[in-house]
Write a protein that holds these residues in place. Structure first.
Motif, PDB file in Angstrom:
ATOM      1  N   ARG A  91       0.847  -1.191   0.000  1.00 50.58           N
ATOM      2  CA  ARG A  91       0.000   0.000   0.000  1.00 50.58           C
ATOM      3  C   ARG A  91       0.885   1.245   0.000  1.00 50.58           C
ATOM      4  N   ILE A  92       0.727   2.071  -1.036  1.00 52.03           N
ATOM      5  CA  ILE A  92       1.490   3.314  -1.121  1.00 52.03           C
ATOM      6  C   ILE A  92       0.593   4.527  -0.904  1.00 52.03           C
TER       7      ILE A  92
ATOM      8  N   LEU B 203       3.087   7.897 -13.124  1.00 55.35           N
ATOM      9  CA  LEU B 203       3.716   8.000 -11.812  1.00 55.35           C
ATOM     10  C   LEU B 203       2.617   7.951 -10.760  1.00 55.35           C
ATOM     11  N   LEU B 204       2.789   7.118  -9.746  1.00 56.57           N
ATOM     12  CA  LEU B 204       1.746   6.925  -8.741  1.00 56.57           C
ATOM     13  C   LEU B 204       2.085   7.671  -7.455  1.00 56.57           C
ATOM     14  N   PRO B 205       1.105   8.360  -6.872  1.00 56.97           N
ATOM     15  CA  PRO B 205       1.363   9.143  -5.655  1.00 56.97           C
ATOM     16  C   PRO B 205       1.610   8.267  -4.430  1.00 56.97           C
ATOM     17  N   VAL B 206       2.506   8.731  -3.576  1.00 53.56           N
ATOM     18  CA  VAL B 206       2.818   8.048  -2.319  1.00 53.56           C
ATOM     19  C   VAL B 206       2.385   8.957  -1.173  1.00 53.56           C
ATOM     20  N   SER B 207       1.588   8.432  -0.268  1.00 51.27           N
ATOM     21  CA  SER B 207       1.143   9.237   0.867  1.00 51.27           C
ATOM     22  C   SER B 207       2.286   9.430   1.858  1.00 51.27           C
ATOM     23  N   ARG B 208       2.185  10.458   2.671  1.00 54.86           N
ATOM     24  CA  ARG B 208       3.217  10.700   3.681  1.00 54.86           C
ATOM     25  C   ARG B 208       3.285   9.546   4.679  1.00 54.86           C
ATOM     26  N   ARG B 209       2.145   8.944   4.947  1.00 59.15           N
ATOM     27  CA  ARG B 209       2.100   7.824   5.886  1.00 59.15           C
ATOM     28  C   ARG B 209       2.841   6.605   5.342  1.00 59.15           C
TER      29      ARG B 209
END
Length: 233
Positions: A185-186, A218-224
């Motif tokens: 999970r990103i 390009l896939l976004p990565v959450s800060r978490r």
């Protein structure tokens, strides 16, 4: 290869890691002190080989092995114990090896030689993993290794693979639980195939994105999720 050492005795863990340091292919080593911690490490770290003590409080090594064998692609399991009477149970759990304490250089060398090519990749070749879905009233499947990522969309989940796209009924949570060592999970709405992670980059707006093999976006990565993604690379 990635290795996980599980033992409730710190000295035993340290000794085994010190002995493994002599093997160039076994340099990526992490530790866990109990069964619960081991299962968490396996989910996050996806080791190829697990050296696990049989006798541990709360959850024994045998109980952990039962859970590992339920995974689509289980790691190779080597039991480490001072009690040889557990050998039969270990064999019944498809153990790749069995080491008696105290572990010696000679016994470890013999076990590693026997282990040979029994790694996660070998198991995957023996047991191809697929994700099934309905398309036009027909059940179809795609090899997990060909999946690039899956994304939540309204009531469905969009699966993107090297052969195209499909809407599937399984939720991200269901997929994450079914393939804990393959799908990462990103973002709250995105799982990616760990084996296809290429790079983690910083976008112009300061956020982070990942590059996926055979995927143009390009896939976004959450800060978490940033720390976990960085560790996988």
């Amino acid at each position: 290869m990635k290795v996980l050492i599980v033992d409730d005795e710190p000295l035993a863990r340290a000794r085994l890691q010190r002995l493994l340091a002599h093997y160039p292919d076994y340099q990526h080593v992490v530790q866990a002190s109990n069964g619960d911690s081991a299962l968490q490490q396996i989910k996050q770290y996806a080791p190829d080989i697990v050296f696990i003590d049989v006798d541990m409080p709360a959850m024994s090594g045998l109980e952990v092995a039962v859970q590992l064998n339920k995974l689509p692609i289980p790691p190779a399991i080597i039991f480490v114990t001072a009690h040889p009477e557990h050998a039969l149970e270990a064999l019944q759990l498809s153990a790749a090896g069995y080491l008696l304490k105290p572990v010696t250089e000679q016994n470890l060398a013999k076990t590693i030689e026997q282990l040979g090519r029994l790694t996660r990749a070998h198991v995957q070749k023996q047991r191809p993993v697929t994700i099934s879905f309905q398309l036009g009233g027909v059940t179809r499947s795609v090899a997990l290794e060909d999946v690039c990522y899956v994304m939540a969309e309204d009531k469905y989940t969009r699966l993107i693979s090297t052969s195209g796209e499909a809407l599937i009924d399984q939720s991200l949570k269901q997929l994450e639980q079914a393939y804990p060592t393959q799908l990462l999970r990103i973002h709250r709405k995105i799982l990616v195939n760990q084996s296809r992670l290429v790079a983690l980059k910083r976008a112009e707006d300061g956020s982070h994105v990942v590059v996926i093999k055979d995927c143009s976006c390009l896939l976004p990565v959450s800060r978490r999720a940033y720390k976990t993604v960085k560790e996988q690379l």
